[in-house]
Design a protein around this motif. Structure first.
Motif, PDB file in Angstrom:
ATOM      1  N   LEU A 226      53.705 -23.044 -55.595  1.00  0.00           N
ATOM      2  CA  LEU A 226      54.345 -23.940 -54.630  1.00  0.00           C
ATOM      3  C   LEU A 226      53.319 -24.621 -53.736  1.00  0.00           C
ATOM      4  O   LEU A 226      53.469 -25.797 -53.375  1.00  0.00           O
ATOM      5  CB  LEU A 226      55.352 -23.149 -53.785  1.00  0.00           C
ATOM      6  N   PHE A 227      52.281 -23.892 -53.377  1.00  0.00           N
ATOM      7  CA  PHE A 227      51.216 -24.481 -52.567  1.00  0.00           C
ATOM      8  C   PHE A 227      50.557 -25.656 -53.288  1.00  0.00           C
ATOM      9  O   PHE A 227      50.332 -26.719 -52.699  1.00  0.00           O
ATOM     10  CB  PHE A 227      50.176 -23.400 -52.239  1.00  0.00           C
ATOM     11  N   CYS A 228      50.244 -25.477 -54.559  1.00  0.00           N
ATOM     12  CA  CYS A 228      49.594 -26.554 -55.321  1.00  0.00           C
ATOM     13  C   CYS A 228      50.531 -27.737 -55.525  1.00  0.00           C
ATOM     14  O   CYS A 228      50.088 -28.896 -55.517  1.00  0.00           O
ATOM     15  CB  CYS A 228      49.095 -26.022 -56.663  1.00  0.00           C
ATOM     16  N   LEU A 229      51.820 -27.480 -55.714  1.00  0.00           N
ATOM     17  CA  LEU A 229      52.786 -28.585 -55.799  1.00  0.00           C
ATOM     18  C   LEU A 229      52.815 -29.374 -54.490  1.00  0.00           C
ATOM     19  O   LEU A 229      52.919 -30.606 -54.499  1.00  0.00           O
ATOM     20  CB  LEU A 229      54.177 -28.035 -56.116  1.00  0.00           C
TER      21      LEU A 229
ATOM     22  N   TYR B  47      43.389 -23.961 -61.534  1.00  0.00           N
ATOM     23  CA  TYR B  47      44.117 -25.032 -60.857  1.00  0.00           C
ATOM     24  C   TYR B  47      44.421 -24.723 -59.389  1.00  0.00           C
ATOM     25  O   TYR B  47      44.857 -25.603 -58.645  1.00  0.00           O
ATOM     26  CB  TYR B  47      45.414 -25.350 -61.614  1.00  0.00           C
ATOM     27  N   VAL B  48      44.138 -23.485 -58.960  1.00  0.00           N
ATOM     28  CA  VAL B  48      44.451 -23.093 -57.587  1.00  0.00           C
ATOM     29  C   VAL B  48      43.208 -22.990 -56.711  1.00  0.00           C
ATOM     30  O   VAL B  48      43.187 -23.495 -55.581  1.00  0.00           O
ATOM     31  CB  VAL B  48      45.203 -21.733 -57.567  1.00  0.00           C
ATOM     32  N   SER B  49      42.152 -22.353 -57.198  1.00  0.00           N
ATOM     33  CA  SER B  49      41.076 -21.835 -56.345  1.00  0.00           C
ATOM     34  C   SER B  49      40.388 -22.885 -55.488  1.00  0.00           C
ATOM     35  O   SER B  49      40.110 -22.643 -54.309  1.00  0.00           O
ATOM     36  CB  SER B  49      40.040 -21.104 -57.205  1.00  0.00           C
ATOM     37  N   ASP B  50      40.075 -24.051 -56.060  1.00  0.00           N
ATOM     38  CA  ASP B  50      39.349 -25.043 -55.263  1.00  0.00           C
ATOM     39  C   ASP B  50      40.204 -25.579 -54.128  1.00  0.00           C
ATOM     40  O   ASP B  50      39.728 -25.748 -53.002  1.00  0.00           O
ATOM     41  CB  ASP B  50      38.851 -26.183 -56.152  1.00  0.00           C
ATOM     42  N   TRP B  51      41.486 -25.827 -54.386  1.00  0.00           N
ATOM     43  CA  TRP B  51      42.386 -26.289 -53.315  1.00  0.00           C
ATOM     44  C   TRP B  51      42.630 -25.182 -52.297  1.00  0.00           C
ATOM     45  O   TRP B  51      42.728 -25.446 -51.101  1.00  0.00           O
ATOM     46  CB  TRP B  51      43.710 -26.765 -53.919  1.00  0.00           C
TER      47      TRP B  51
ATOM     48  N   VAL C   6      50.271 -29.688 -52.389  1.00  0.00           N
ATOM     49  CA  VAL C   6      49.027 -30.470 -52.323  1.00  0.00           C
ATOM     50  C   VAL C   6      49.154 -31.735 -53.162  1.00  0.00           C
ATOM     51  O   VAL C   6      48.748 -32.830 -52.740  1.00  0.00           O
ATOM     52  CB  VAL C   6      47.830 -29.619 -52.784  1.00  0.00           C
ATOM     53  N   VAL C   7      49.730 -31.609 -54.360  1.00  0.00           N
ATOM     54  CA  VAL C   7      49.922 -32.785 -55.213  1.00  0.00           C
ATOM     55  C   VAL C   7      50.825 -33.802 -54.520  1.00  0.00           C
ATOM     56  O   VAL C   7      50.561 -35.010 -54.561  1.00  0.00           O
ATOM     57  CB  VAL C   7      50.521 -32.370 -56.575  1.00  0.00           C
ATOM     58  N   SER C   8      51.872 -33.325 -53.858  1.00  0.00           N
ATOM     59  CA  SER C   8      52.784 -34.249 -53.163  1.00  0.00           C
ATOM     60  C   SER C   8      52.068 -35.000 -52.055  1.00  0.00           C
ATOM     61  O   SER C   8      52.337 -36.182 -51.815  1.00  0.00           O
ATOM     62  CB  SER C   8      53.983 -33.481 -52.603  1.00  0.00           C
TER      63      SER C   8
ATOM     64  N   PHE D 131      62.025 -29.578 -49.303  1.00  0.00           N
ATOM     65  CA  PHE D 131      62.007 -28.203 -49.808  1.00  0.00           C
ATOM     66  C   PHE D 131      60.629 -27.577 -49.632  1.00  0.00           C
ATOM     67  O   PHE D 131      60.484 -26.496 -49.065  1.00  0.00           O
ATOM     68  CB  PHE D 131      62.415 -28.185 -51.283  1.00  0.00           C
ATOM     69  N   LEU D 132      59.581 -28.255 -50.117  1.00  0.00           N
ATOM     70  CA  LEU D 132      58.227 -27.715 -50.006  1.00  0.00           C
ATOM     71  C   LEU D 132      57.798 -27.586 -48.551  1.00  0.00           C
ATOM     72  O   LEU D 132      57.112 -26.631 -48.174  1.00  0.00           O
ATOM     73  CB  LEU D 132      57.245 -28.597 -50.769  1.00  0.00           C
ATOM     74  N   LYS D 133      58.190 -28.553 -47.735  1.00  0.00           N
ATOM     75  CA  LYS D 133      57.826 -28.505 -46.319  1.00  0.00           C
ATOM     76  C   LYS D 133      58.415 -27.278 -45.644  1.00  0.00           C
ATOM     77  O   LYS D 133      57.755 -26.607 -44.849  1.00  0.00           O
ATOM     78  CB  LYS D 133      58.304 -29.783 -45.627  1.00  0.00           C
ATOM     79  N   GLN D 134      59.665 -26.976 -45.978  1.00  0.00           N
ATOM     80  CA  GLN D 134      60.308 -25.816 -45.380  1.00  0.00           C
ATOM     81  C   GLN D 134      59.707 -24.518 -45.900  1.00  0.00           C
ATOM     82  O   GLN D 134      59.483 -23.573 -45.142  1.00  0.00           O
ATOM     83  CB  GLN D 134      61.811 -25.837 -45.679  1.00  0.00           C
ATOM     84  N   VAL D 135      59.395 -24.467 -47.202  1.00  0.00           N
ATOM     85  CA  VAL D 135      58.820 -23.258 -47.793  1.00  0.00           C
ATOM     86  C   VAL D 135      57.472 -22.927 -47.161  1.00  0.00           C
ATOM     87  O   VAL D 135      57.202 -21.782 -46.787  1.00  0.00           O
ATOM     88  CB  VAL D 135      58.658 -23.427 -49.322  1.00  0.00           C
ATOM     89  N   LEU D 136      56.631 -23.931 -47.019  1.00  0.00           N
ATOM     90  CA  LEU D 136      55.281 -23.669 -46.515  1.00  0.00           C
ATOM     91  C   LEU D 136      55.234 -23.504 -44.996  1.00  0.00           C
ATOM     92  O   LEU D 136      54.192 -23.132 -44.461  1.00  0.00           O
ATOM     93  CB  LEU D 136      54.329 -24.778 -46.946  1.00  0.00           C
ATOM     94  N   SER D 137      56.328 -23.784 -44.313  1.00  0.00           N
ATOM     95  CA  SER D 137      56.356 -23.593 -42.859  1.00  0.00           C
ATOM     96  C   SER D 137      56.917 -22.229 -42.470  1.00  0.00           C
ATOM     97  O   SER D 137      56.913 -21.873 -41.290  1.00  0.00           O
ATOM     98  CB  SER D 137      57.194 -24.691 -42.202  1.00  0.00           C
ATOM     99  N   GLU D 138      57.396 -21.476 -43.432  1.00  0.00           N
ATOM    100  CA  GLU D 138      57.958 -20.159 -43.134  1.00  0.00           C
ATOM    101  C   GLU D 138      56.863 -19.205 -42.673  1.00  0.00           C
ATOM    102  O   GLU D 138      55.830 -19.078 -43.329  1.00  0.00           O
ATOM    103  CB  GLU D 138      58.660 -19.595 -44.383  1.00  0.00           C
ATOM    104  N   PRO D 139      57.056 -18.518 -41.544  1.00  0.00           N
ATOM    105  CA  PRO D 139      55.988 -17.643 -41.010  1.00  0.00           C
ATOM    106  C   PRO D 139      55.937 -16.294 -41.728  1.00  0.00           C
ATOM    107  O   PRO D 139      56.970 -15.723 -42.089  1.00  0.00           O
ATOM    108  CB  PRO D 139      56.407 -17.465 -39.546  1.00  0.00           C
ATOM    109  N   TRP D 140      54.709 -15.799 -41.928  1.00  0.00           N
ATOM    110  CA  TRP D 140      54.509 -14.470 -42.505  1.00  0.00           C
ATOM    111  C   TRP D 140      54.337 -13.491 -41.336  1.00  0.00           C
ATOM    112  O   TRP D 140      53.225 -13.240 -40.892  1.00  0.00           O
ATOM    113  CB  TRP D 140      53.285 -14.453 -43.400  1.00  0.00           C
TER     114      TRP D 140
END
Length: 778
Positions: free
Chosen positions: A663-666, A239-243, A668-670, A679-688
């Motif tokens: 969280l990444f796949c959630l 459920y992850v790899s293709d996305w 993408v679904v959104s 929430f997801l927008k903030q999580v995925l914008s956090e810098p590594w």
């Protein structure tokens, strides 16, 4: 040109006397041998398809089932419990009178035919049952969470059963259909682990706000997105790899050079030969021998977990060779060809096609060296626009897509581009010398890393699955594109290449490759281009973008030889955890705080698995760092707690219970549903700001470090992920060495790669002597 005439199988001319037909028997023989090789490969693929299709059974087991069924029938026993009689009634057989008399005389022919059908169905059913049982066994991951030396009885029984089911020698892809699918974690568990991971990075007020956001997400949108994700998991293999491949890699429109591609280095202390052509000959041969093993599926299921019989997914090997990432306006596409008998070579601004097969056989290393030397001796100048054409693959993707669509879809440009893209891989014959050499080996080692990462920004073809670089002094290296596979897959290939080059193929006393040379081989073929001024202008713009990116990269390579995993393991601490905690301390001392830390972990215990993130910055690691800075003397106990926490996070990531891919796949679904989640927008914008990866040594049996201690690979590295962060790669070699690769950007005044690695060494030096002292304070 002699080779052009040899390539023509027959010629004919029409004369007043009729048609004059001239056959070239040499060319016809070449066609015959090439076709024969092609058919042999097809037969081999068909054979392998049958063998892996019935695994863990064998094709010969069908005969055993048939014989056993017939024997029991002839003993007047019905092994089918009435099924054979029912099959006999429903077989679509109709006989004439003469046939009826025949079958009355031959009483056992029809029953034997029916029993054959029954035996085949029984055999197929047994295969499905065995495969289902093997999948259930491979779905058991509790063994990873047990302490060393404290194995439960359940795990012991499990290991015995897995070995029993895997007793037959598997092919490379034998386990693929038996590997379990990646499970979708419960959303509650993922959110709980996420909040725990960010706790040391947030103030009390910020953490309270994040907790409320997560709770609101779970009770509203989260469960809806989770249902769609579970539906995809039921349908898709993974459920992850293709996305992940599409949205993280292929849809990126920024340059893949530095930002995505990574590099692998040669031996640290040894250069097997100073001759550039000879090193190229052995390196190319070793790579093609590895390709042959992949095609024949002769490799063991790649990267078995050390100390266990558990296989890892080998799907990434399928696109290792003959693969190119082609640019598009919105997304790139990975193109893979079944096979190719040539490699593309770049030297001194010119592109060549080098055929590596002749008359159906692989050229010897000496013959490839001979052909490479012909390229090196070729003094012809580059065609207009040819020299820096590779810069298109180093710049932004959209301009390259536009140029390719407009100017490379027909004529000589298409034919030449097809040669590069369909080649087994790309080879650069670099005109520079690299390696740890000269009066300043540290600086030269850093230059070596930068050269492999980006070169001159136009002398690599960054779209190829991987490119090999052979330097003027015989040093070599590799640059790999990231979308098709992850570093362990490429590292496995590179380990085999280095070991085969140095220990199996070898060189003569004067540095040349071994073997004989057929000097009648046709010359390598110069590629022909017609580069218009519009393309040349875009090449310059892409080169400017790539050059600015390359000039901003600060690379530092540091071989640490004071101690290695041998001493670390004496404290019953994971070497990987030791290094990760050292990185946390270094970042704390460098920047005065903690940051979100990315460590790549594999999920190849599952079918088509790729990576998951281990969030190495934990409450426990932060407690240790703070205690060390505060001179708390119960350091080792805190260090062990941090190590155990890190190991548990790593195991959770490997067994499908990670945080970030879910969280990444959630997210993408959104996006597909057209809904927004703060929430997801903030999580995925956090810098590594600290992105790390360990390059595992998977084939230590190939390197005899006892007798050849200097044949140590430096591993490889990658560029920084964040503009104000570090990219850290490390490889643990043997018992007494750890090699570090650190990258950052010069444009950020707060990051200096050399300073950062010196801070990492502080913890290593701190614990190199007082191990026994700290052990008293547990």
């Amino acid at each position: 040109m002699a080779e052009a005439h040899q390539a023509v199988a027959f010629q004919f001319t029409i004369t007043p006397e009729g048609i004059d037909l001239q056959l070239s028997y040499q060319a016809l023989n070449q066609i015959y041998l090439s076709g024969l090789r092609s058919w042999k490969k097809r037969v081999s693929r068909m054979r392998n398809s049958v063998i892996k299709g019935v695994y863990p059974a064998s094709p010969s087991s069908w005969l055993f089932v048939v014989i056993a069924t017939l024997v029991t029938m002839y003993m007047h026993s019905d092994p089918s419990m009435g099924l054979i009689a029912k099959i006999q009634q429903h077989l679509p057989l109709r006989y004439t009178d003469k046939h009826t008399h025949f079958f009355r005389d031959q009483k056992f022919v029809l029953p034997s035919l029916v029993s054959l059908v029954f035996s085949t169905l029984l055999w197929l059913s047994l295969i499905l049952a065995l495969r289902f049982c093997l999948k259930l066994l491979l779905s058991y991951h509790q063994w990873m969470f047990e302490r060393h030396g404290q194995i439960s009885n359940t795990t012991k029984v499990w290991v015995t059963l897995v070995r029993l089911f895997s007793s037959r020698k598997p092919l490379l892809y034998s386990y693929q259909t038996s590997l379990p699918h990646l499970p979708v974690p419960a959303i509650k568990d993922t959110l709980s682990r996420y909040l725990e991971s960010v706790r040391p990075l947030l103030s009390d007020v910020e953490f309270k706000q994040m907790t409320e956001l997560a709770s609101q997400f779970e009770s509203t949108l989260g469960n809806r997105l989770q249902r769609y994700l579970k539906l995809k998991a039921l349908w898709a293999t993974n459920y992850v790899s293709d996305w992940w491949e599409e949205y993280v890699y292929l849809r990126s429109r920024s340059p893949i050079m530095v930002n995505s591609n990574y590099y692998g280095m040669d031996f640290l202390y040894v250069t097997p030969t100073p001759l550039q052509a000879a090193r190229a000959g052995n390196t190319i041969t070793a790579l093609l021998l590895y390709r042959r093993k992949v095609n024949r599926e002769e490799l063991k299921p790649v990267g078995r977990v050390p100390g266990t019989v558990i296989p890892l997914c080998a799907a990434q090997c399928e696109r290792m060779f003959n693969t190119t990432r082609t640019p598009g306006a919105e997304t790139d596409v990975l193109q893979h060809w079944q096979d190719s008998e040539f490699v593309a070579v770049y030297h001194n601004g010119r592109y060549f096609r080098l055929w590596v097969y002749c008359a159906g056989r692989l050229l010897s290393p000496r013959e490839i060296e001979y052909q490479i030397q012909r390229i090196l001796d070729d003094s012809s100048p580059p065609q207009p626009g040819e020299e820096k054409l590779g810069a298109l693959t180093a710049g932004d993707r959209i301009p390259w897509s536009q140029m390719r669509k407009q100017y490379f879809t027909s004529g000589v440009n298409k034919r030449s581009l097809d040669v590069i893209e369909k080649a087994a891989f790309f080879v650069t014959l670099d005109d520079e010398e690299q390696g740890m050499r000269g009066e300043d080996p540290v600086k030269n080692l850093d230059c070596y890393a930068k050269s492999l990462l980006h070169g001159k920004c136009y002398d690599r073809w960054f779209d190829k699955s991987f490119s090999i670089v052979i330097y003027k002094n015989g040093k070599n290296g590799l640059n790999a594109e990231h979308s098709w596979a992850d570093a362990p897959t490429v590292a496995h290939l590179w380990e085999y290449t280095l070991a085969t080059d140095a220990f199996q193929l070898g060189y003569t006393e004067d540095g040349h490759c071994k073997g004989q040379v057929d000097r009648s081989l046709p010359h390598p073929q110069r590629l022909v281009w017609d580069i218009p001024s519009e393309v040349q202008a875009q090449v310059q713009r892409s080169l400017a973008v790539a050059q600015a990116l390359a000039d901003d990269v600060d690379c530092h390579v540091f071989p640490f030889r004071d101690f290695g995993k041998g001493r670390i393991k004496k404290l019953r601490i994971s070497p990987d955890a030791f290094i990760q905690i050292s990185l946390q301390l270094a970042y704390y001392r460098d920047r005065g705080g903690f940051c979100l830390t990315y460590e790549a972990s594999m999920t190849r215990l599952f079918r088509e698995g790729r990576t998951e993130t281990v969030r190495s910055c934990s409450n426990e690691s932060c407690d240790f760092v703070k205690a060390l800075e505060g001179q708390n003397f119960k350091l080792l106990r805190l260090f062990q707690l941090a190590s155990e926490k890190h190991q548990n996070l790593y195991r959770l990531a490997m067994t499908g219970a990670g945080i970030d891919r879910h969280l990444f796949c959630l997210y993408v679904v959104s996006k597909y549903l057209g809904v927004e989640s703060s929430f997801l927008k903030q999580v995925l914008s956090e810098p590594w700001r600290l992105s790390t990866s360990q390059t595992p040594v998977q084939q230590m049996e190939l390197f005899d470090l006892k007798n050849h201690p200097d044949f140590i690979s430096l591993g490889g590295g990658f560029g920084p992920v964040a503009d104000d962060g570090y990219g850290v790669s490390y490889i643990i070699v043997g018992e007494d060495m750890i090699n570090f690769h650190v990258s950052s950007k010069y444009s950020c005044s707060e990051t200096v790669s050399k300073i950062f690695i010196s801070l990492v060494m502080e913890l290593c030096c701190l614990f190199s002597v007082p191990f026994s002292y700290y052990s008293l304070e547990i």
